[in-house]
Design a protein around this motif. Structure first.
Motif, short mmCIF file in Angstrom:
data_model
loop_
_atom_site.label_atom_id
_atom_site.label_comp_id
_atom_site.label_asym_id
_atom_site.label_seq_id
_atom_site.Cartn_x
_atom_site.Cartn_y
_atom_site.Cartn_z
N ALA A 89 -25.08 2.32 -8.67
CA ALA A 89 -24.23 1.73 -9.70
C ALA A 89 -22.75 1.89 -9.37
O ALA A 89 -21.93 1.03 -9.71
CB ALA A 89 -24.53 2.36 -11.06
N ARG A 90 -22.39 3.00 -8.71
CA ARG A 90 -20.97 3.23 -8.41
C ARG A 90 -20.46 2.35 -7.29
O ARG A 90 -19.25 2.17 -7.16
CB ARG A 90 -20.77 4.71 -8.05
N SER A 91 -21.36 1.80 -6.48
CA SER A 91 -20.92 1.01 -5.33
C SER A 91 -21.13 -0.48 -5.52
O SER A 91 -21.04 -1.24 -4.56
CB SER A 91 -21.68 1.47 -4.08
N LEU A 92 -21.43 -0.93 -6.74
CA LEU A 92 -21.61 -2.36 -6.98
C LEU A 92 -20.30 -3.10 -6.81
O LEU A 92 -19.22 -2.59 -7.14
CB LEU A 92 -22.15 -2.60 -8.39
N GLY A 93 -20.38 -4.32 -6.30
CA GLY A 93 -19.18 -5.12 -6.13
C GLY A 93 -18.55 -5.51 -7.46
O GLY A 93 -17.33 -5.57 -7.59
N ILE A 94 -19.36 -5.79 -8.45
CA ILE A 94 -18.88 -6.11 -9.79
C ILE A 94 -19.72 -5.34 -10.79
O ILE A 94 -20.83 -4.91 -10.49
CB ILE A 94 -18.97 -7.63 -10.08
N GLN A 95 -19.21 -5.15 -11.96
CA GLN A 95 -19.94 -4.47 -13.01
C GLN A 95 -20.73 -5.48 -13.82
O GLN A 95 -20.20 -6.52 -14.23
CB GLN A 95 -18.98 -3.70 -13.92
N SER A 144 -45.73 -3.76 -15.68
CA SER A 144 -44.73 -4.82 -15.50
C SER A 144 -44.04 -4.60 -14.16
O SER A 144 -44.00 -3.49 -13.63
CB SER A 144 -43.71 -4.80 -16.63
N TYR A 145 -43.50 -5.67 -13.64
CA TYR A 145 -42.79 -5.55 -12.37
C TYR A 145 -41.30 -5.73 -12.63
O TYR A 145 -40.88 -6.31 -13.63
CB TYR A 145 -43.30 -6.58 -11.35
N GLN A 146 -40.50 -5.23 -11.70
CA GLN A 146 -39.05 -5.27 -11.84
C GLN A 146 -38.43 -5.25 -10.46
O GLN A 146 -39.10 -5.01 -9.46
CB GLN A 146 -38.57 -4.06 -12.64
N ILE A 147 -37.14 -5.49 -10.41
CA ILE A 147 -36.41 -5.45 -9.15
C ILE A 147 -35.46 -4.26 -9.19
O ILE A 147 -34.74 -4.05 -10.17
CB ILE A 147 -35.63 -6.76 -8.90
N VAL A 148 -35.48 -3.47 -8.12
CA VAL A 148 -34.54 -2.36 -7.96
C VAL A 148 -33.34 -2.91 -7.21
O VAL A 148 -33.43 -3.23 -6.02
CB VAL A 148 -35.19 -1.19 -7.22
N ILE A 149 -32.20 -3.02 -7.91
CA ILE A 149 -31.02 -3.70 -7.38
C ILE A 149 -30.21 -2.71 -6.56
O ILE A 149 -29.91 -1.60 -7.00
CB ILE A 149 -30.19 -4.28 -8.53
N GLU A 150 -29.86 -3.16 -5.34
CA GLU A 150 -29.03 -2.34 -4.46
C GLU A 150 -27.61 -2.88 -4.36
O GLU A 150 -26.66 -2.11 -4.27
CB GLU A 150 -29.68 -2.27 -3.07
N THR A 151 -27.43 -4.19 -4.35
CA THR A 151 -26.11 -4.81 -4.31
C THR A 151 -26.05 -5.92 -5.34
O THR A 151 -27.08 -6.48 -5.72
CB THR A 151 -25.78 -5.38 -2.91
N MET A 152 -24.84 -6.22 -5.77
CA MET A 152 -24.64 -7.28 -6.77
C MET A 152 -23.30 -7.93 -6.49
O MET A 152 -22.29 -7.26 -6.24
CB MET A 152 -24.64 -6.71 -8.18
N GLU A 153 -23.30 -9.24 -6.52
CA GLU A 153 -22.07 -10.00 -6.34
C GLU A 153 -22.10 -11.21 -7.26
O GLU A 153 -23.16 -11.63 -7.72
CB GLU A 153 -21.90 -10.46 -4.88
N ALA A 154 -20.93 -11.71 -7.57
CA ALA A 154 -20.85 -12.87 -8.45
C ALA A 154 -21.43 -14.09 -7.76
O ALA A 154 -21.30 -14.28 -6.55
CB ALA A 154 -19.41 -13.13 -8.86
N ALA A 155 -22.07 -14.94 -8.56
CA ALA A 155 -22.73 -16.11 -7.98
C ALA A 155 -21.74 -17.19 -7.60
O ALA A 155 -22.04 -18.04 -6.77
CB ALA A 155 -23.76 -16.67 -8.97
N GLY A 156 -20.55 -17.20 -8.14
CA GLY A 156 -19.59 -18.24 -7.82
C GLY A 156 -18.27 -17.98 -8.50
O GLY A 156 -18.10 -17.04 -9.27
N ALA A 157 -17.28 -18.83 -8.21
CA ALA A 157 -15.95 -18.65 -8.78
C ALA A 157 -15.96 -18.78 -10.29
O ALA A 157 -15.21 -18.12 -11.00
CB ALA A 157 -14.99 -19.67 -8.16
N GLY A 158 -16.80 -19.64 -10.81
CA GLY A 158 -16.85 -19.81 -12.26
C GLY A 158 -17.24 -18.53 -12.97
O GLY A 158 -16.64 -18.14 -13.97
N ALA A 159 -18.23 -17.83 -12.45
CA ALA A 159 -18.65 -16.58 -13.07
C ALA A 159 -17.58 -15.51 -12.92
O ALA A 159 -17.33 -14.73 -13.85
CB ALA A 159 -19.95 -16.11 -12.44
N LEU A 160 -16.91 -15.47 -11.76
CA LEU A 160 -15.86 -14.49 -11.57
C LEU A 160 -14.69 -14.73 -12.52
O LEU A 160 -14.16 -13.80 -13.13
CB LEU A 160 -15.36 -14.53 -10.12
#
Length: 494
Positions: free
Chosen positions: A82-88, A109-125
């Motif tokens: 969580a401390r090293s994510l590109g965006i919160q 249930s299944y889930q995804i363990v997230i290691e990195t996260m980045e914005a999908a595009g300029a609009g979201a940013l």
């Protein structure tokens, strides 16, 4: 061997249990088997979706949900990642995440363990930036009144940027040709996940420097970076960095990107420059312009002084034309007037003394003994007239006062409690204390009755049946002391 064959084990007389070729699995065995299968098959995936729910646990883990228009999947970001994510992560933000698919056996249930996260595009940013910008604006971090002025003649300029890029070379070159001052560079990365933290640390480091220390404290700080995309400049939209800029005591100039690029620190800094070169121009004056300005001011001052002197010279010449040729001629007439006044002063004083002597002699003649005798005679006549008017009426007024005093004396004697009137008696106890209330009497009490012609002893037989309950006896006030007889030889005024 057929499916219905039997295997005999043990003694020949005990039949063996049949073997099942499809043994049942426990729930845990199935859940962990599925977990291993998912992790082996989807050990590394990239997903794009919109964050719908974010739950930040007290342990530091982040639980969220990713969805698109048809499906949704739960996600988890462990505390270390969580401390090293590109965006919160925030609700409504479209992101691209990288991680592995796993299952949570407790809920099947299944889930995804997230290691990195980045914005999908300029609009979201930009949407995330607008939300953060509104938050800081409401806190007053963009208010113009909190911005500090940029010093006009800085002795030390601090620069926070990458030490290897073209930006630092442009800034140093521009400052060197404009203003002779010392430049201190704080190197740091200006792109990526670590950029925001390093820039914030550099600002706090410059701000913590003491004046007069081994390293001079900058008078102004420039935060600079070249142009790039929104993702490249995203580190300068970090909330922690913006708050560090707002809290700095040193004036800060933001020079991130080109003129059309806008980052969050542009709003909280004390001044925004369109380019890094423009920041160097804002931070420093032009020495050549200052020298030209000083030379122009010196020339204008010299010219104004010369014109003032010439104006005074012309005025002096104009005044000198009305003066005589010799200075002694200016004093000749005043000297003559002084001599004439001095010659008249002695005789004038003598005439003044003679005039005052004459007035005194005329006035003193009116203040002889005859004047005083007339005043005494007039006062004596007034005294005689007053005595003649008052003496005939004085005996009558004394008689009237005597009659009034006798009446008051008789009234006082009739009201004297020490001398009861006929038909009345005064009640005293054994201590000769006056008893003025029935509540002060008790059955069998010895009392003394004082009449106008004598006194007699008595006892109280009992109380009246209709009398109120007795109260505790209170000491009655003692009778006033009788007036002593006047000593022999002293006459009575009355």
């Amino acid at each position: 061997m057929s499916d219905d064959s039997y295997v005999f084990e043990g003694p020949a007389d005990e039949p063996a249990a049949p073997r099942d070729n499809n043994p049942p699995l426990s729930i845990s065995e199935l859940s962990f088997a599925l977990k291993r299968t998912l992790e082996e098959r989807f050990g590394h995936v990239r997903l794009r979706g919109e964050i719908s729910k974010v739950n930040r646990h007290a342990s530091g883990h982040i639980y969220l949900t990713l969805k698109d228009d048809k499906s949704a999947i739960d996600g988890v970001v462990w505390k270390g990642s969580a401390r090293s994510l590109g965006i919160q992560p925030e609700p409504g933000l479209e992101v691209i995440v990288t991680g592995k698919i796993t299952s949570y056996p407790a809920r099947s249930s299944y889930q995804i363990v997230i290691e990195t996260m980045e914005a999908a595009g300029a609009g979201a940013l930009l949407a995330q930036l607008e939300r953060l910008k509104g938050k800081l604006r409401d806190e007053g971090l963009f208010a113009p009144e909190r911005k500090q002025p940029i010093p006009t003649f800085p002795a030390v300029v601090g620069v926070i940027t990458s030490p290897t890029g073209a930006v630092i070379r442009d800034i140093l070159h521009r400052i060197a040709e404009r203003w002779p001052c010392r430049v201190i560079v704080w190197p740091c990365v200006v792109q990526g996940d670590a950029a925001a933290a390093q820039v914030a640390n550099a600002i706090r480091g410059f701000d913590a420097m003491k004046a007069g220390g081994p390293i001079p404290r900058p008078d102004v700080v420039i935060v600079a970076r070249g142009g790039g995309s929104v993702e490249d400049l995203w580190a300068f939209n970090d909330e922690a960095l913006a708050r560090a800029v707002a809290a700095a005591r040193i004036p800060i100039i933001s020079a991130v990107g080109h003129e059309t690029d806008t980052t969050l620190i542009d709003f909280v800094s004390d001044r925004r420059a369109p380019t890094p070169t423009g920041a160097a121009e804002i931070a420093t004056p032009v020495l050549a312009d200052l020298r030209y300005t000083l030379a122009d001011l010196d020339r204008r001052l010299t010219g104004a002084g010369g014109r003032l002197i010439e104006e005074r010279r012309i005025r002096l010449r104009a005044v000198a034309r009305g003066l005589p040729a010799r200075p002694e001629d200016l004093l000749a007439l005043p000297r003559q007037r002084l001599d004439h006044a001095a010659s008249r002063l002695g005789s004038g004083l003598q005439r003044g003394v003679d005039r005052q002597t004459t007035r005194f002699a005329s006035v003193s003649g009116r203040f002889g003994r005859a004047l005083l005798d007339r005043v005494i005679e007039r006062r004596t006549d007034r005294l005689s007239a007053t005595r003649a008017r008052l003496i005939p009426t004085l005996p009558r007024k004394l008689d009237q006062a005597s009659v009034a005093l006798s009446a008051l004396t008789r009234a006082l004697a009739s009201l004297d409690p020490g001398r009861p009137k006929p038909g009345f008696a005064r009640v005293e106890d054994s201590d000769q204390t006056w008893l003025t209330s029935a509540t002060a009497l008790s059955p069998g009490q010895a009392v003394r009755l004082v009449f106008a012609d004598g006194a007699a002893a008595a006892h109280v037989d009992g109380d009246d049946a209709g009398s109120p309950p007795q109260r505790p006896a209170r000491a009655a006030p003692r009778p006033p002391a009788r007036l002593k007889a006047p000593p022999p030889g002293q006459g009575d005024l009355f």
